[in-house]
Structure formats: C-alpha cells, structure tokens
Design a protein around this motif. Structure first.
Motif, short mmCIF file in Angstrom:
data_model
loop_
_atom_site.label_atom_id
_atom_site.label_comp_id
_atom_site.label_asym_id
_atom_site.label_seq_id
_atom_site.Cartn_x
_atom_site.Cartn_y
_atom_site.Cartn_z
N LEU A 151 -8.82 14.86 -15.74
CA LEU A 151 -7.60 14.07 -16.45
C LEU A 151 -6.64 14.08 -15.25
CD1 LEU A 151 -6.41 13.35 -18.96
CD2 LEU A 151 -5.50 15.46 -19.27
N PHE A 152 -6.15 14.78 -14.60
CA PHE A 152 -5.09 14.86 -13.68
C PHE A 152 -5.46 14.39 -12.22
CE2 PHE A 152 -3.21 17.35 -16.93
CZ PHE A 152 -2.27 16.28 -17.27
N GLY A 153 -7.10 14.64 -11.85
CA GLY A 153 -7.39 14.34 -10.45
C GLY A 153 -7.04 12.97 -9.96
N ASP A 154 -6.89 11.83 -10.66
CA ASP A 154 -6.64 10.61 -9.93
C ASP A 154 -5.15 10.07 -10.29
OD1 ASP A 154 -7.29 10.28 -12.61
OD2 ASP A 154 -8.32 8.45 -12.69
N ARG A 155 -4.38 11.00 -10.79
CA ARG A 155 -2.90 10.70 -11.03
C ARG A 155 -2.33 10.73 -9.69
NH1 ARG A 155 -2.85 8.85 -16.18
NH2 ARG A 155 -4.54 9.92 -17.32
N TYR A 156 -0.86 10.01 -9.72
CA TYR A 156 -0.23 9.96 -8.19
C TYR A 156 0.44 11.41 -8.11
CZ TYR A 156 3.19 8.21 -4.98
OH TYR A 156 3.80 8.00 -3.83
N GLY A 157 1.23 11.90 -9.05
CA GLY A 157 1.72 13.25 -8.63
C GLY A 157 3.27 12.97 -8.11
N ILE A 158 4.01 13.81 -7.58
CA ILE A 158 5.28 13.98 -7.35
C ILE A 158 5.54 13.59 -5.87
CG2 ILE A 158 7.05 15.75 -7.02
CD1 ILE A 158 6.54 15.25 -9.95
N ASP A 159 6.44 12.76 -5.39
CA ASP A 159 6.96 12.25 -4.22
C ASP A 159 8.27 12.44 -4.26
OD1 ASP A 159 7.67 10.11 -5.85
OD2 ASP A 159 6.52 8.63 -4.74
N ASN A 160 8.88 11.94 -3.12
CA ASN A 160 10.35 12.15 -2.85
C ASN A 160 11.02 11.26 -3.62
OD1 ASN A 160 8.64 12.01 -0.17
ND2 ASN A 160 10.62 12.96 0.69
#
Length: 139
Positions: A7-16
């Motif tokens: 579910l979360f493997g191909d998500r962008y995530g947190i950045d600056n």
C-alpha cells in the motif's frame, strides 16, 4: 505486513517541503490559538496538514520531486540573501566561520583600497598594495 508494504511502498513520502509545510501549519495553529477570532488561521493550518498528507501519499513521485526542488532553490536563495546581509567583507569559508576573524580592515586614504591587517598590534604603518601610500592606524 506485506499488505502495508504494497500500500505505501510506491508513495512519495516526506521531504523538505513537507517539513516546511508542517512547521507553517504548526505556527498557524499556535497563532490561531492566541487569536481565536481570526478563523482563517486555523483553517489554513488544517489545509496545510491536508496538503502534507496529499503530497506524502502521492504516487506522482516526479511531480513531487520537482516541487521540492523548486522549494529548495527558493529556500537557498532566501537563506543566502539573509546570510549576505550579516556579512561585512564576504570572506567566509565553509561551515560559516569567518576567514578574516583575526584581521581588521582599513581603507587607503588616497585610493580607497581595502587593506587587511592583523588585530591587536597597536599603532602600525600600513602600506597600500595598490598605490603604495603609507598610513598609520591603530589595530
């Protein structure tokens, strides 16, 4: 466990940019707490948190990365502008330490050339490297 990874493997995530948005949302939330009659502050803080979740869970990695690079270029330009205002001579080395920490600058009375001399030497005769004029100053 594999389901969460899928579910979360191909998500962008947190950045600056997301971190900056979270800090801005926190500041707006605190301002909304101190000024309860200004409702748009709280609403804007909530909208920023929604934007953070949208960006973090997005699958459009290329677009999110481009947004982050644009933000970082603006951030670094702003940081350099603020950093330049704090400097007098512009002689810095990496890490933010002044390269001329033990020096004192004087202008030549005839040509205006800056002359760097060591601090704490008392009255010294300074010779201008450009025009050769001698002048006496206290360091």
């Amino acid at each position: 466990m594999n389901g969460w990874r899928n579910l979360f493997g191909d998500r962008y995530g947190i950045d600056n940019l997301n971190i900056a948005l979270i800090v801005a949302a926190l500041v707006l939330s605190l301002l909304g707490r101190f000024f309860p009659r200004v409702l748009p502050l709280a609403i804007l803080g909530i909208l920023l948190i929604v934007l953070v979740f949208f960006r973090a869970l997005s699958r459009k990695v290329v677009l999110r990365r481009a947004e982050n690079e644009k933000f970082l270029s603006l951030w670094y330009r702003l940081r350099d502008l603020v950093d330049r205002r704090g400097r007098s001579s512009g002689a810095y080395v990496s890490g933010g330490f002044r390269a001329d920490a033990g020096k004192r600058c004087f202008k030549c009375p005839s040509c205006g050339q800056k002359c760097r001399v060591p601090k704490g030497k008392g009255m010294i005769a300074i010779t201008c490297p450009r025009c050769g004029q001698d002048f006496i100053r206290k360091t």
